[in-house]
Design an enzyme around this catalytic site. Structure first.
Site, PDB file in Angstrom:
ATOM      1  N   GLU A  49       1.270  -3.191  -5.990  1.00  0.00           N
ATOM      2  CA  GLU A  49       1.608  -2.220  -7.029  1.00  0.00           C
ATOM      3  C   GLU A  49       3.071  -1.780  -6.978  1.00  0.00           C
ATOM      4  O   GLU A  49       3.397  -0.624  -7.205  1.00  0.00           O
ATOM      5  CB  GLU A  49       0.665  -1.010  -6.988  1.00  0.00           C
ATOM      6  CG  GLU A  49      -0.763  -1.371  -7.383  1.00  0.00           C
ATOM      7  CD  GLU A  49      -1.617  -0.171  -7.757  1.00  0.00           C
ATOM      8  OE1 GLU A  49      -1.060   0.928  -7.931  1.00  0.00           O
ATOM      9  OE2 GLU A  49      -2.845  -0.350  -7.889  1.00  0.00           O
ATOM     10  N   HIS A 277      -2.932   5.523  -1.472  1.00  0.00           N
ATOM     11  CA  HIS A 277      -3.647   4.747  -0.453  1.00  0.00           C
ATOM     12  C   HIS A 277      -2.978   4.972   0.893  1.00  0.00           C
ATOM     13  O   HIS A 277      -1.769   5.191   0.969  1.00  0.00           O
ATOM     14  CB  HIS A 277      -3.596   3.243  -0.770  1.00  0.00           C
ATOM     15  CG  HIS A 277      -4.430   2.834  -1.932  1.00  0.00           C
ATOM     16  ND1 HIS A 277      -5.439   1.892  -1.848  1.00  0.00           N
ATOM     17  CD2 HIS A 277      -4.405   3.222  -3.235  1.00  0.00           C
ATOM     18  CE1 HIS A 277      -5.983   1.722  -3.039  1.00  0.00           C
ATOM     19  NE2 HIS A 277      -5.372   2.518  -3.892  1.00  0.00           N
TER      20      HIS A 277
END
Length: 411
Positions: A49, A277
């Site tokens: 990402e 995360h």
């Protein structure tokens, strides 16, 4: 280091949550990631990402002296977001984009536009008898789950897991060690993880680690993280584990995970996290052994047959849903075409002098015609998309059926 022929490999894996203009404190976090990686002594860095190539170039400039070899994998409309930084030379690269990746009309999710992929940079360390380390994918991501109770994307994610497993089996034969890191968007007990690990023989670093330090149960989405959507974690008070480092030795080597760590809500020495995360950091010891390891399934064949059967059933459910969508969009396209034909007939009748006693409603007629054309184009595009989806699901189901038959026929 274990003996003269052992290699210690330190790996850093992180889903960076780097959506330009939408992610909170993105530039600050990118700087923090770069500073941390430059300070720490990791050998391989796997990032997901990193949607902005500007962010990648900033990291590349910051990490150039410590990680002289790097690669950014490009795919999809907005990019794969996958990149790798390596202390070892990257010999070549390969990108495989999954055949199914969500729906283009689900704009709020956006997975289709980034072209989820697996990227393979083949790196040669030259430190333990000329090891060739295949990195799968030093940034990898499957389709997100979004709703566990009604997971409409499960068939697509299983197709991706199956294609990833096949990709690994068919491209790793020349490697000595296979590493797979990234956000798999699946819980450890999910059928997709069991299928991937069972079919390829990959081992989970968390399950195999001699020493673990970090979040309880190795979770990588936790309520303590200030960027995490707490509502999504209500059924899981401790959090969930969806980021993995998996590995296996192919020929003549053994791999052991000596240590695994995760961040615990904030980056080391700071008051903010790297991402929504948690980062995963593994220390692997690679050692040459006298006899080549065989490339066998990682799960007992009767159990593997059950896993393949379960996955095939879920893919079949998705296939029937895609067939219904194909039928609905095809019917919508036909109805729009019939409406256009009726309008064309009415227009021709007016041109030849029929129905002249009533004024012709040009504005209403034009608006209706434009609406019918728009519906026809949209329905046709969706019909073609769902036709492709049906073919991909049928192909995967057939592959699983063949694999299941081969497992059942083995003595």
């Amino acid at each position: 280091m274990e003996g003269e022929s052992a290699l210690q490999l330190r790996i850093f894996d992180l889903n960076c949550w780097g959506i330009r203009y939408l992610s909170k404190r993105r530039q600050e976090r990118v700087e923090l990631i770069g500073d941390t990686l430059r300070r720490e002594g990791f050998d391989l860095v796997l990032l997901q990402e990193v949607w902005s190539e500007q962010d990648y170039n900033n990291l590349k400039g910051k990490l150039g002296s410590r990680y002289p070899f790097c690669h950014y994998f490009r795919s999809g409309v907005i990019g794969s977001g996958l990149c790798v930084f390596s202390r070892f030379p990257i010999l070549d690269t390969l990108l495989y984009q999954y055949s199914l990746n969500g729906y283009p009309y689900m704009l709020q999710h956006g997975d289709w536009f980034c072209g989820k992929s697996v990227g393979l940079p083949r790196a040669g360390t030259g430190m333990v008898g000329d090891i060739t380390v295949s990195l799968f994918p030093l940034s990898h991501q499957l389709h997100a789950e979004y709703c566990r109770e009604k997971d409409a994307y499960l068939p697509h994610r299983l197709v991706q897991a199956w294609e990833l497993a096949q990709f690994i089996r068919h491209t790793s034969k020349a490697a000595d060690v296979v590493l797979l890191g990234g956000d798999l968007n699946m819980h450890p007990e999910d059928v997709g993880i069991r299928l991937l690990c069972g079919w390829t023989g990959l081992q989970d670093a968390f399950a195999e680690a001699t020493h673990f330090e970090g979040c309880e149960d190795g979770c990588t989405l936790i309520p303590k993280n200030c960027f995490t959507d707490k509502a999504e974690l209500l059924p899981f008070p401790l959090g969930i584990r969806i980021d993995y480092i998996l590995y296996k030795a192919i020929s003549g080597f053994t791999v052991m995970c000596k240590e695994l760590k995760t961040t615990t809500g904030t980056a080391p020495g700071t008051d903010i996290p790297f991402s929504d995360h948690e980062a995963v950091m593994a220390t692997l010891h690679i050692k040459r052994q006298g006899q080549a390891a065989s490339d066998t399934l990682g799960t007992a064949e009767p159990m593997m047959a059950d896993v393949v059967t379960e996955a095939q059933t879920e893919v079949g459910v998705g296939l029937r849903a895609a067939q219904r969508q194909r039928y609905s969009t095809g019917r919508m396209a036909v109805l729009a075409l019939l409406l256009l034909l009726v309008q064309a007939t009415a227009a021709l009748g007016t041109l030849v002098g029929l129905g002249t006693e009533q004024p012709f409603p040009k504005l209403s007629f034009s608006l209706l015609a434009f609406a019918a054309i728009g519906i026809l184009l949209l329905a046709t595009c969706l019909h073609l998309f769902h036709t492709t989806e049906v073919k991909m699901l049928q192909g995967t189901e057939e592959q699983m059926r063949m694999a299941l038959r081969a497992l059942q026929e083995r003595p």
